[in-house]
Scaffold this motif. Structure first.
Motif, PDB file in Angstrom:
ATOM      1  N   ILE A   6      31.852  42.028  48.278  1.00  0.00           N
ATOM      2  CA  ILE A   6      33.002  42.067  47.372  1.00  0.00           C
ATOM      3  C   ILE A   6      34.246  42.553  48.101  1.00  0.00           C
ATOM      4  O   ILE A   6      34.202  43.481  48.903  1.00  0.00           O
ATOM      5  CB  ILE A   6      32.700  42.979  46.171  1.00  0.00           C
ATOM      6  CG1 ILE A   6      31.599  42.361  45.308  1.00  0.00           C
ATOM      7  CG2 ILE A   6      33.950  43.249  45.346  1.00  0.00           C
ATOM      8  CD1 ILE A   6      31.111  43.237  44.182  1.00  0.00           C
ATOM      9  N   LYS A  17      37.496  42.061  41.413  1.00  0.00           N
ATOM     10  CA  LYS A  17      36.483  41.919  42.460  1.00  0.00           C
ATOM     11  C   LYS A  17      36.345  40.451  42.839  1.00  0.00           C
ATOM     12  O   LYS A  17      35.931  39.624  42.035  1.00  0.00           O
ATOM     13  CB  LYS A  17      35.150  42.470  41.976  1.00  0.00           C
ATOM     14  CG  LYS A  17      35.201  43.954  41.724  1.00  0.00           C
ATOM     15  CD  LYS A  17      33.890  44.487  41.248  1.00  0.00           C
ATOM     16  CE  LYS A  17      34.054  45.982  41.025  1.00  0.00           C
ATOM     17  NZ  LYS A  17      32.797  46.663  41.001  1.00  0.00           N
ATOM     18  N   ASN A  62      32.556  38.138  38.640  1.00  0.00           N
ATOM     19  CA  ASN A  62      32.696  39.490  38.104  1.00  0.00           C
ATOM     20  C   ASN A  62      33.680  39.608  36.950  1.00  0.00           C
ATOM     21  O   ASN A  62      33.838  40.698  36.385  1.00  0.00           O
ATOM     22  CB  ASN A  62      33.105  40.454  39.220  1.00  0.00           C
ATOM     23  CG  ASN A  62      31.989  40.657  40.210  1.00  0.00           C
ATOM     24  OD1 ASN A  62      30.942  41.182  39.861  1.00  0.00           O
ATOM     25  ND2 ASN A  62      32.190  40.206  41.436  1.00  0.00           N
TER      26      ASN A  62
END
Length: 123
Positions: A6, A17, A62
């Motif tokens: 990430i 992210k 995410n």
């Protein structure tokens, strides 16, 4: 050991992210101008269209429900305080962490693991 893939972005005080797994990379190749991540990274910095595509695809894992419209607003907010090149550098880092591209001299000052001494001496 698990490698953190990430890349964290802070845009307008919010944390995002950025992550490229194989599913994301395959999706990215469907929406970028070159239809090939390896070709796109050779034409650095990216176009605005490719930057938005990279952000959109890389944030989906995410940030469920993120839209292209929201990503375009994020890019506009980013550009109020920073450059497209700096954002593209972070995208390149995320692509490298995801395995889409290798670290090169442009993006990493250390020699690649396994590089032979003769190759290193030519630098």
């Amino acid at each position: 050991m698990k490698f953190d893939k990430i890349v964290n972005l802070t845009i307008d005080g919010e944390n995002y992210k950025l992550l490229y797994n194989i599913k994301a990379l395959m999706g990215l190749e469907n929406v970028i101008s070159t239809k090939n991540v390896s070709k796109m990274v050779q034409d650095f910095p990216f176009s605005y269209t490719d930057t938005v595509a990279c952000l959109f695809v890389g944030l989906q894992e995410n940030h469920h429900g993120i839209t292209q419209k929201k990503v375009m607003k994020l890019l506009e907010k980013w550009l109020e305080k920073d450059s497209l090149v700096n954002l593209d550098n972070l995208i390149m880092l995320a692509l490298a962490k995801g395995g889409a591209i290798g670290f090169t001299d442009t993006h990493c000052s250390e020699p690649a693991k396994g590089a032979d001494k003769e190759t290193e001496e030519k630098k």
